[in-house]
Design a protein around this motif. Structure first.
Motif, mmCIF file in Angstrom:
data_model
loop_
_atom_site.group_PDB
_atom_site.id
_atom_site.type_symbol
_atom_site.label_atom_id
_atom_site.label_comp_id
_atom_site.label_asym_id
_atom_site.label_seq_id
_atom_site.Cartn_x
_atom_site.Cartn_y
_atom_site.Cartn_z
ATOM 1 N N THR A 172 0.801 -1.215 0.000
ATOM 2 C CA THR A 172 0.000 0.000 0.000
ATOM 3 C C THR A 172 0.840 1.273 0.000
ATOM 4 O O THR A 172 0.597 2.179 -0.805
ATOM 5 N N GLU A 173 1.800 1.366 0.874
ATOM 6 C CA GLU A 173 2.515 2.635 1.055
ATOM 7 C C GLU A 173 3.291 3.095 -0.176
ATOM 8 O O GLU A 173 3.239 4.286 -0.508
ATOM 9 N N PRO A 174 4.020 2.236 -0.888
ATOM 10 C CA PRO A 174 4.685 2.728 -2.108
ATOM 11 C C PRO A 174 3.696 3.256 -3.149
ATOM 12 O O PRO A 174 3.986 4.235 -3.848
ATOM 13 N N ILE A 175 2.531 2.643 -3.232
ATOM 14 C CA ILE A 175 1.508 3.109 -4.177
ATOM 15 C C ILE A 175 0.971 4.472 -3.733
ATOM 16 O O ILE A 175 0.847 5.405 -4.534
ATOM 17 N N MET A 176 0.692 4.612 -2.449
ATOM 18 C CA MET A 176 0.135 5.859 -1.934
ATOM 19 C C MET A 176 1.128 7.010 -2.044
ATOM 20 O O MET A 176 0.724 8.164 -2.193
ATOM 21 N N ALA A 177 2.406 6.735 -1.981
ATOM 22 C CA ALA A 177 3.430 7.783 -2.005
ATOM 23 C C ALA A 177 3.404 8.606 -3.291
ATOM 24 O O ALA A 177 3.850 9.756 -3.293
ATOM 25 N N LEU A 178 2.899 8.048 -4.360
ATOM 26 C CA LEU A 178 2.880 8.745 -5.649
ATOM 27 C C LEU A 178 1.589 9.512 -5.899
ATOM 28 O O LEU A 178 1.456 10.209 -6.904
ATOM 29 N N ARG A 179 0.647 9.394 -5.004
ATOM 30 C CA ARG A 179 -0.678 9.995 -5.208
ATOM 31 C C ARG A 179 -0.743 11.375 -4.556
ATOM 32 O O ARG A 179 -0.340 11.549 -3.408
ATOM 33 N N ALA A 180 -1.283 12.343 -5.294
ATOM 34 C CA ALA A 180 -1.543 13.670 -4.730
ATOM 35 C C ALA A 180 -2.671 13.547 -3.708
ATOM 36 O O ALA A 180 -3.467 12.606 -3.762
ATOM 37 N N PRO A 181 -2.759 14.497 -2.767
ATOM 38 C CA PRO A 181 -3.822 14.421 -1.749
ATOM 39 C C PRO A 181 -5.229 14.331 -2.342
ATOM 40 O O PRO A 181 -6.099 13.699 -1.757
ATOM 41 N N GLU A 182 -5.443 14.920 -3.503
ATOM 42 C CA GLU A 182 -6.779 14.925 -4.118
ATOM 43 C C GLU A 182 -6.996 13.776 -5.102
ATOM 44 O O GLU A 182 -8.017 13.727 -5.797
ATOM 45 N N CYS A 183 -6.092 12.819 -5.151
ATOM 46 C CA CYS A 183 -6.168 11.741 -6.139
ATOM 47 C C CYS A 183 -7.458 10.931 -6.008
ATOM 48 O O CYS A 183 -7.909 10.616 -4.913
ATOM 49 N N VAL A 184 -8.013 10.599 -7.163
ATOM 50 C CA VAL A 184 -9.199 9.743 -7.262
ATOM 51 C C VAL A 184 -8.836 8.567 -8.157
ATOM 52 O O VAL A 184 -8.151 8.737 -9.176
ATOM 53 N N HIS A 185 -9.264 7.377 -7.767
ATOM 54 C CA HIS A 185 -8.960 6.149 -8.503
ATOM 55 C C HIS A 185 -10.266 5.534 -9.000
ATOM 56 O O HIS A 185 -11.161 5.262 -8.205
ATOM 57 N N ASP A 186 -10.349 5.341 -10.308
ATOM 58 C CA ASP A 186 -11.510 4.692 -10.907
ATOM 59 C C ASP A 186 -11.073 3.377 -11.531
ATOM 60 O O ASP A 186 -10.111 3.339 -12.297
ATOM 61 N N MET A 187 -11.764 2.309 -11.174
ATOM 62 C CA MET A 187 -11.486 0.985 -11.711
ATOM 63 C C MET A 187 -12.597 0.620 -12.698
ATOM 64 O O MET A 187 -13.768 0.620 -12.339
ATOM 65 N N LEU A 188 -12.215 0.313 -13.916
ATOM 66 C CA LEU A 188 -13.156 -0.005 -14.983
ATOM 67 C C LEU A 188 -12.885 -1.392 -15.546
ATOM 68 O O LEU A 188 -11.792 -1.913 -15.363
ATOM 69 N N PRO A 189 -13.822 -2.016 -16.223
ATOM 70 C CA PRO A 189 -15.059 -1.470 -16.748
ATOM 71 C C PRO A 189 -16.115 -1.306 -15.656
ATOM 72 O O PRO A 189 -16.037 -1.893 -14.576
ATOM 73 N N ALA A 190 -17.129 -0.534 -16.007
ATOM 74 C CA ALA A 190 -18.215 -0.246 -15.072
ATOM 75 C C ALA A 190 -18.928 -1.508 -14.604
ATOM 76 O O ALA A 190 -19.492 -1.542 -13.515
ATOM 77 N N SER A 191 -18.874 -2.576 -15.407
ATOM 78 C CA SER A 191 -19.544 -3.831 -15.035
ATOM 79 C C SER A 191 -18.978 -4.438 -13.754
ATOM 80 O O SER A 191 -19.619 -5.278 -13.138
ATOM 81 N N LEU A 192 -17.776 -4.002 -13.322
ATOM 82 C CA LEU A 192 -17.207 -4.480 -12.065
ATOM 83 C C LEU A 192 -17.872 -3.833 -10.850
ATOM 84 O O LEU A 192 -17.658 -4.280 -9.722
ATOM 85 N N ASN A 193 -18.650 -2.773 -11.098
ATOM 86 C CA ASN A 193 -19.355 -2.072 -10.020
ATOM 87 C C ASN A 193 -18.422 -1.600 -8.906
ATOM 88 O O ASN A 193 -18.709 -1.771 -7.722
#
Length: 146
Positions: A25-46
């Motif tokens: 988790t931490e190495p991934i989070m280190a690259l994200r800006a405070p306002e980062c949003v993550h969208d996982m697609l396709p939408a069928s995964l809900n």
């Protein structure tokens, strides 16, 4: 001497993929800006959009699910004007159930003004393989492996 935005974006994209390959988790989070949003697609995964707090909680829950993770970038394209990069990648790993796992991704990253932090992640993945691993992980949880 500062580097140009395109170079910074490429370096951050490479670091992003390397961070995912740690499956921590931490190495991934280190690259994200405070306002980062993550969208996982396709939408069928809900899968709903996740801010940093939500993504951290999600990834903490799957962090133990994989080991021996390898990710490879196959194609890369960037638009410096839009501060966005697109890249196709593949993952191979061993899941917590001891079986092999692989998946294919297309990431679209949006960067801050310096190209060093990610402000948005758009993650498109193979939905069939993703649904299959979710089922495997549910069984692993039932067995106490997660």
């Amino acid at each position: 001497m500062s580097i140009d935005l395109g170079t910074a974006m490429r370096e951050t994209s490479n670091a992003f993929l390397a961070a995912f390959a740690t499956w921590k988790t931490e190495p991934i989070m280190a690259l994200r800006a405070p306002e980062c949003v993550h969208d996982m697609l396709p939408a069928s995964l809900n899968r709903p959009s996740k801010n940093n707090e939500q993504f951290r909680a999600y990834f903490n829950g799957v962090e133990r699910a994989m080991h021996d993770v390898k990710m490879e970038m196959h194609d890369y394209f960037a638009s410096v004007e839009d501060r966005r990069a697109w890249f196709h990648s593949t993952l191979t790993a061993t899941a917590v159930d001891g079986e092999a796992y692989d998946n294919e991704y297309m990431f679209v990253l949006t960067f801050d003004e310096e190209g060093r932090k990610v402000t948005r992640v758009l993650e498109m993945l193979d939905s069939v393989k993703t649904q299959a691993i979710y089922a495997r992980l549910a069984k692993a949880r039932e067995k106490g492996l997660l």
